[in-house]
Design a protein around this motif. Sequence first.
Motif, PDB file in Angstrom:
ATOM      1  N   TRP A 137       0.827  -1.208   0.000  1.00  0.00           N
ATOM      2  CA  TRP A 137       0.000   0.000   0.000  1.00  0.00           C
ATOM      3  C   TRP A 137       0.860   1.257   0.000  1.00  0.00           C
ATOM      4  CZ3 TRP A 137      -5.042  -0.294   3.380  1.00  0.00           C
ATOM      5  CH2 TRP A 137      -5.824  -1.372   2.936  1.00  0.00           C
ATOM      6  N   ALA A 138       1.816   1.309   0.914  1.00  0.00           N
ATOM      7  CA  ALA A 138       2.611   2.532   1.016  1.00  0.00           C
ATOM      8  C   ALA A 138       3.873   2.297   1.829  1.00  0.00           C
ATOM      9  CB  ALA A 138       1.791   3.639   1.677  1.00  0.00           C
ATOM     10  N   CYS A 139       4.878   3.122   1.557  1.00  0.00           N
ATOM     11  CA  CYS A 139       6.086   3.186   2.377  1.00  0.00           C
ATOM     12  C   CYS A 139       5.996   4.440   3.232  1.00  0.00           C
ATOM     13  CB  CYS A 139       7.336   3.230   1.513  1.00  0.00           C
ATOM     14  SG  CYS A 139       7.603   1.743   0.536  1.00  0.00           S
ATOM     15  N   GLY A 140       6.241   4.305   4.521  1.00  0.00           N
ATOM     16  CA  GLY A 140       6.167   5.453   5.412  1.00  0.00           C
ATOM     17  C   GLY A 140       7.487   6.200   5.467  1.00  0.00           C
ATOM     18  N   ASN A 141       7.523   7.221   6.293  1.00  0.00           N
ATOM     19  CA  ASN A 141       8.755   7.963   6.512  1.00  0.00           C
ATOM     20  C   ASN A 141       9.685   7.174   7.420  1.00  0.00           C
ATOM     21  OD1 ASN A 141       8.342  10.604   5.130  1.00  0.00           O
ATOM     22  ND2 ASN A 141       6.564  10.679   6.462  1.00  0.00           N
ATOM     23  N   LEU A 142      10.969   7.430   7.286  1.00  0.00           N
ATOM     24  CA  LEU A 142      11.954   6.744   8.116  1.00  0.00           C
ATOM     25  C   LEU A 142      11.707   7.041   9.592  1.00  0.00           C
ATOM     26  CD1 LEU A 142      15.240   7.332   6.104  1.00  0.00           C
ATOM     27  CD2 LEU A 142      14.106   5.140   6.478  1.00  0.00           C
ATOM     28  N   ILE A 143      11.919   6.017  10.405  1.00  0.00           N
ATOM     29  CA  ILE A 143      11.793   6.151  11.858  1.00  0.00           C
ATOM     30  C   ILE A 143      13.188   6.062  12.459  1.00  0.00           C
ATOM     31  CG2 ILE A 143      10.892   5.068  13.957  1.00  0.00           C
ATOM     32  CD1 ILE A 143       8.523   4.109  12.267  1.00  0.00           C
ATOM     33  N   ASP A 144      13.488   6.980  13.333  1.00  0.00           N
ATOM     34  CA  ASP A 144      14.802   7.056  13.958  1.00  0.00           C
ATOM     35  C   ASP A 144      14.856   6.080  15.135  1.00  0.00           C
ATOM     36  OD1 ASP A 144      17.216   7.717  14.990  1.00  0.00           O
ATOM     37  OD2 ASP A 144      16.694   9.757  15.581  1.00  0.00           O
ATOM     38  N   GLY A 145      15.461   4.914  14.908  1.00  0.00           N
ATOM     39  CA  GLY A 145      15.609   3.934  15.978  1.00  0.00           C
ATOM     40  C   GLY A 145      16.966   4.086  16.642  1.00  0.00           C
ATOM     41  N   LYS A 146      17.340   3.094  17.421  1.00  0.00           N
ATOM     42  CA  LYS A 146      18.616   3.141  18.119  1.00  0.00           C
ATOM     43  C   LYS A 146      19.731   2.779  17.142  1.00  0.00           C
ATOM     44  CE  LYS A 146      21.011   1.329  22.180  1.00  0.00           C
ATOM     45  NZ  LYS A 146      20.941   0.392  23.333  1.00  0.00           N
ATOM     46  N   ASN A 147      20.471   3.794  16.715  1.00  0.00           N
ATOM     47  CA  ASN A 147      21.571   3.609  15.759  1.00  0.00           C
ATOM     48  C   ASN A 147      21.125   2.971  14.454  1.00  0.00           C
ATOM     49  OD1 ASN A 147      23.499   4.620  17.642  1.00  0.00           O
ATOM     50  ND2 ASN A 147      23.525   2.625  18.646  1.00  0.00           N
ATOM     51  N   ILE A 148      19.876   3.287  14.048  1.00  0.00           N
ATOM     52  CA  ILE A 148      19.357   2.718  12.811  1.00  0.00           C
ATOM     53  C   ILE A 148      18.179   3.557  12.322  1.00  0.00           C
ATOM     54  CG2 ILE A 148      17.709   1.165  13.936  1.00  0.00           C
ATOM     55  CD1 ILE A 148      18.404  -0.928  11.843  1.00  0.00           C
ATOM     56  N   ASN A 149      18.021   3.661  11.019  1.00  0.00           N
ATOM     57  CA  ASN A 149      16.839   4.282  10.432  1.00  0.00           C
ATOM     58  C   ASN A 149      15.974   3.186   9.822  1.00  0.00           C
ATOM     59  OD1 ASN A 149      17.669   6.918  11.031  1.00  0.00           O
ATOM     60  ND2 ASN A 149      18.831   7.090   9.133  1.00  0.00           N
ATOM     61  N   ILE A 150      14.693   3.169  10.183  1.00  0.00           N
ATOM     62  CA  ILE A 150      13.803   2.079   9.772  1.00  0.00           C
ATOM     63  C   ILE A 150      12.640   2.621   8.954  1.00  0.00           C
ATOM     64  CG2 ILE A 150      12.329   0.196  10.573  1.00  0.00           C
ATOM     65  CD1 ILE A 150      13.938   0.315  13.221  1.00  0.00           C
ATOM     66  N   MET A 151      12.399   2.005   7.811  1.00  0.00           N
ATOM     67  CA  MET A 151      11.248   2.380   7.001  1.00  0.00           C
ATOM     68  C   MET A 151      10.127   1.355   7.188  1.00  0.00           C
ATOM     69  SD  MET A 151      10.783   2.836   2.874  1.00  0.00           S
ATOM     70  CE  MET A 151      11.451   4.506   2.857  1.00  0.00           C
ATOM     71  N   PRO A 152       8.926   1.789   7.622  1.00  0.00           N
ATOM     72  CA  PRO A 152       7.786   0.884   7.695  1.00  0.00           C
ATOM     73  C   PRO A 152       7.090   0.800   6.338  1.00  0.00           C
ATOM     74  CG  PRO A 152       7.191   3.017   8.611  1.00  0.00           C
ATOM     75  CD  PRO A 152       8.632   3.117   8.186  1.00  0.00           C
ATOM     76  N   VAL A 153       6.784  -0.414   5.907  1.00  0.00           N
ATOM     77  CA  VAL A 153       6.098  -0.652   4.638  1.00  0.00           C
ATOM     78  C   VAL A 153       4.758  -1.333   4.954  1.00  0.00           C
ATOM     79  CG1 VAL A 153       6.200  -1.799   2.399  1.00  0.00           C
ATOM     80  CG2 VAL A 153       8.303  -0.904   3.437  1.00  0.00           C
ATOM     81  N   LEU A 154       3.676  -0.694   4.560  1.00  0.00           N
ATOM     82  CA  LEU A 154       2.341  -1.218   4.850  1.00  0.00           C
ATOM     83  C   LEU A 154       1.834  -2.016   3.654  1.00  0.00           C
ATOM     84  CD1 LEU A 154      -0.052  -1.169   6.892  1.00  0.00           C
ATOM     85  CD2 LEU A 154      -0.889   0.844   5.675  1.00  0.00           C
ATOM     86  N   GLY A 155       1.331  -3.233   3.911  1.00  0.00           N
ATOM     87  CA  GLY A 155       0.851  -4.049   2.812  1.00  0.00           C
ATOM     88  C   GLY A 155      -0.183  -5.068   3.254  1.00  0.00           C
ATOM     89  N   TYR A 156      -0.947  -5.567   2.311  1.00  0.00           N
ATOM     90  CA  TYR A 156      -1.963  -6.587   2.555  1.00  0.00           C
ATOM     91  C   TYR A 156      -1.483  -7.902   1.951  1.00  0.00           C
ATOM     92  CZ  TYR A 156      -6.412  -9.116   2.362  1.00  0.00           C
ATOM     93  OH  TYR A 156      -7.399 -10.058   2.501  1.00  0.00           O
TER      94      TYR A 156
END
Length: 259
Positions: A137-156
């Motif tokens: 469905w969509a890729c979200g904005n990067l999330i600032d984790g602990k020493n890592i940047n994470i992109m959430p990808v929403l899908g069915y």
Amino acid sequence: MRKAMEMAKLRIFSRNLQLSALNFQRSLNKIDAVKLKSEDVLCEKNRKSCINKFKLVKTTNKYKDNVNQAAVLIPICMHKGELGILYTLRSSKLNSNRGQVSFPGGMYDKTDRDLEETALRETWEELKIPREKIDVWACGNLIDGKNINIMPVLGYIGEIDPEKLEKNPDEVEEAFIIYLNDFCNPSLCRFTQFRDSYTLPTYLGGKHRVWGLTAAITHIALSALLPEVYKHKLVHLKSIVPSKAKISKSSTVVGDQNN
């Protein structure tokens, strides 16, 4: 005296949480029940609205430079006639975050076209769910984790039986589903308040408790997917710990009598 007052406030909040759970059983009327049906949640109108809301969410204005990139898939699925979200329990063989609840996903590889590709590749490697089965469905904005940047990808990902998934034992201990209906039940939605002034959601509706960054990403997805039904609010309470106490990296699950 101050501590007693704060404890009294906490008891009142817990009691209100219990009342909210009772009210939920009464308030989940026919209109709300319809909004949780698959044909309503997955309809094109709600899909477009969800995508727009999901893309707009930003958790930070600054991302760490020169750190690892990763991506996770938030897999909306159907199981036994109900919509839910699929989670994994990380293998005890892993070096980091072993035994914790997570989404399928992992580190960006230089052979990946982009971070969306990372999420799809890792989902295949962990659960053998082919990318052809995943409707992104969509890729979200990067999330600032602990020493890592994470992109959430929403899908069915359609119909799934977590017991029959071909799990990679080196990465995944088990897979389980929490139904959307349980995410909308306030008695199953709590929050974890950390003593360094931030609060994250916690969910109790599945086989394992969902908390931490995985729960935060879940909250973002549900707020976009079910804006009229999902009502979980993150309330920050004033700390009852004396300000001079040298306590770090600690947390409290508020209103949770089972953990």
